[in-house]
Design a protein around this motif. Structure first.
Motif, PDB file in Angstrom:
ATOM      1  N   SER A  32       0.797  -1.234  -0.043  1.00 22.06           N
ATOM      2  CA  SER A  32       0.032   0.090  -0.088  1.00 22.06           C
ATOM      3  C   SER A  32       0.928   1.170  -0.132  1.00 22.06           C
ATOM      4  N   ILE A  33       1.093   2.009  -1.150  1.00 23.16           N
ATOM      5  CA  ILE A  33       1.776   3.115  -1.362  1.00 23.16           C
ATOM      6  C   ILE A  33       1.132   4.407  -1.203  1.00 23.16           C
ATOM      7  N   ASP A  47       2.583   1.077   3.446  1.00 24.65           N
ATOM      8  CA  ASP A  47       3.651   0.582   3.692  1.00 24.65           C
ATOM      9  C   ASP A  47       5.016   1.294   3.157  1.00 24.65           C
ATOM     10  N   ALA A  48       4.577   2.560   2.586  1.00 24.80           N
ATOM     11  CA  ALA A  48       5.753   3.315   1.983  1.00 24.80           C
ATOM     12  C   ALA A  48       4.826   4.788   1.637  1.00 24.80           C
ATOM     13  N   PRO A  64       9.556   3.180   4.486  1.00 20.50           N
ATOM     14  CA  PRO A  64      10.419   4.291   3.523  1.00 20.50           C
ATOM     15  C   PRO A  64       9.492   5.483   3.004  1.00 20.50           C
ATOM     16  N   VAL A  65      10.312   6.540   2.914  1.00 22.17           N
ATOM     17  CA  VAL A  65       9.776   7.593   2.282  1.00 22.17           C
ATOM     18  C   VAL A  65      10.667   8.285   1.022  1.00 22.17           C
ATOM     19  N   GLY A  66      10.102   8.650   0.370  1.00 25.12           N
ATOM     20  CA  GLY A  66      10.778   8.971  -0.880  1.00 25.12           C
ATOM     21  C   GLY A  66      10.089  10.451  -1.771  1.00 25.12           C
ATOM     22  N   VAL A  67      10.837  10.865  -2.744  1.00 21.59           N
ATOM     23  CA  VAL A  67      10.044  12.080  -3.385  1.00 21.59           C
ATOM     24  C   VAL A  67      10.448  11.518  -5.057  1.00 21.59           C
ATOM     25  N   LEU A  68       9.553  11.815  -5.634  1.00 18.55           N
ATOM     26  CA  LEU A  68       9.371  11.587  -7.179  1.00 18.55           C
ATOM     27  C   LEU A  68       9.748  12.818  -7.694  1.00 18.55           C
TER      28      LEU A  68
END
Length: 194
Positions: free
Chosen positions: A4-5, A100-101, A130-134
């Motif tokens: 699940s994003i 989940d992220a 986890p955490v991110g940027v596009l």
């Protein structure tokens, strides 16, 4: 692995069509690969585009929207699982719990607030996700440079800076999410001993 994003993104589409294209690409990727999209429940801007694309690709979508925004008819009526909550705080907590992220697409101050809050929660050990940027079209370049400066000036630990994943491709971010290892928190006592 199906995940699940949570996607944070603008309630506007921005001035460059590359942002809308990226939102559609993210939604399509999640839907086609069996991942669940968790997002803010809106039908406008990049939020609506990512949800439409995920639904169109056969994906499951969870939208979480506060009642005051739902009442303004901003809620996405096509979302399979739309939760209406009483506050922004409840919205963010439910989004965090259901995911989940986390990935931030281009957006405004609301997107930035959500990104920094969920990243801060990880830094403080409230979750290990986890955490991110596009980084579409270099949108986050200035922010990432600032974060590197923050690290260099001693206000952000290097291991916590490295927790924020970054890419201009959703596929690369998802690979990074699968390989992510939580680095742990640093206490003030540990800082004094280094």
């Amino acid at each position: 692995m199906k995940q699940s994003i949570c996607v944070y993104c603008g309630s506007n589409a921005g001035n460059n069509p590359l942002y809308a294209e990226a939102a559609r690409r993210v939604g399509t990727y999640l839907g086609e690969n069996g991942h669940t999209l968790v997002y803010g429940g809106g039908r406008v801007g990049l939020m609506g585009l990512v949800a439409d694309a995920a639904i169109g690709a056969g994906g499951h979508v969870v939208g979480i929207i506060p009642d005051f925004l739902h009442e303004r008819e901003v809620a996405h009526s096509g979302v399979q699982d739309l939760k209406i909550v009483s506050s922004m705080h409840e919205r963010k907590q439910l989004m965090a719990d259901a995911s989940d992220a986390f990935v931030a697409l281009p957006g405004g101050i609301g997107t930035m607030e959500e990104l920094f809050e969920i990243w801060t929660w990880a830094q403080l050990g409230r979750h290990e996700k986890p955490v991110g940027v596009l980084n579409v079209n270099g949108y986050f370049d200035g922010l990432l440079e600032f974060l590197d400066n923050m690290t260099g000036e001693g206000f952000l630990q290097d291991k916590h800076r490295k927790m924020l994943l970054e890419s201009d491709r959703i596929e690369d971010l998802m690979d990074g999410f699968e390989r992510f290892t939580y680095p742990g928190v640093i206490t003030h006592l540990e800082r004094e001993q280094t």
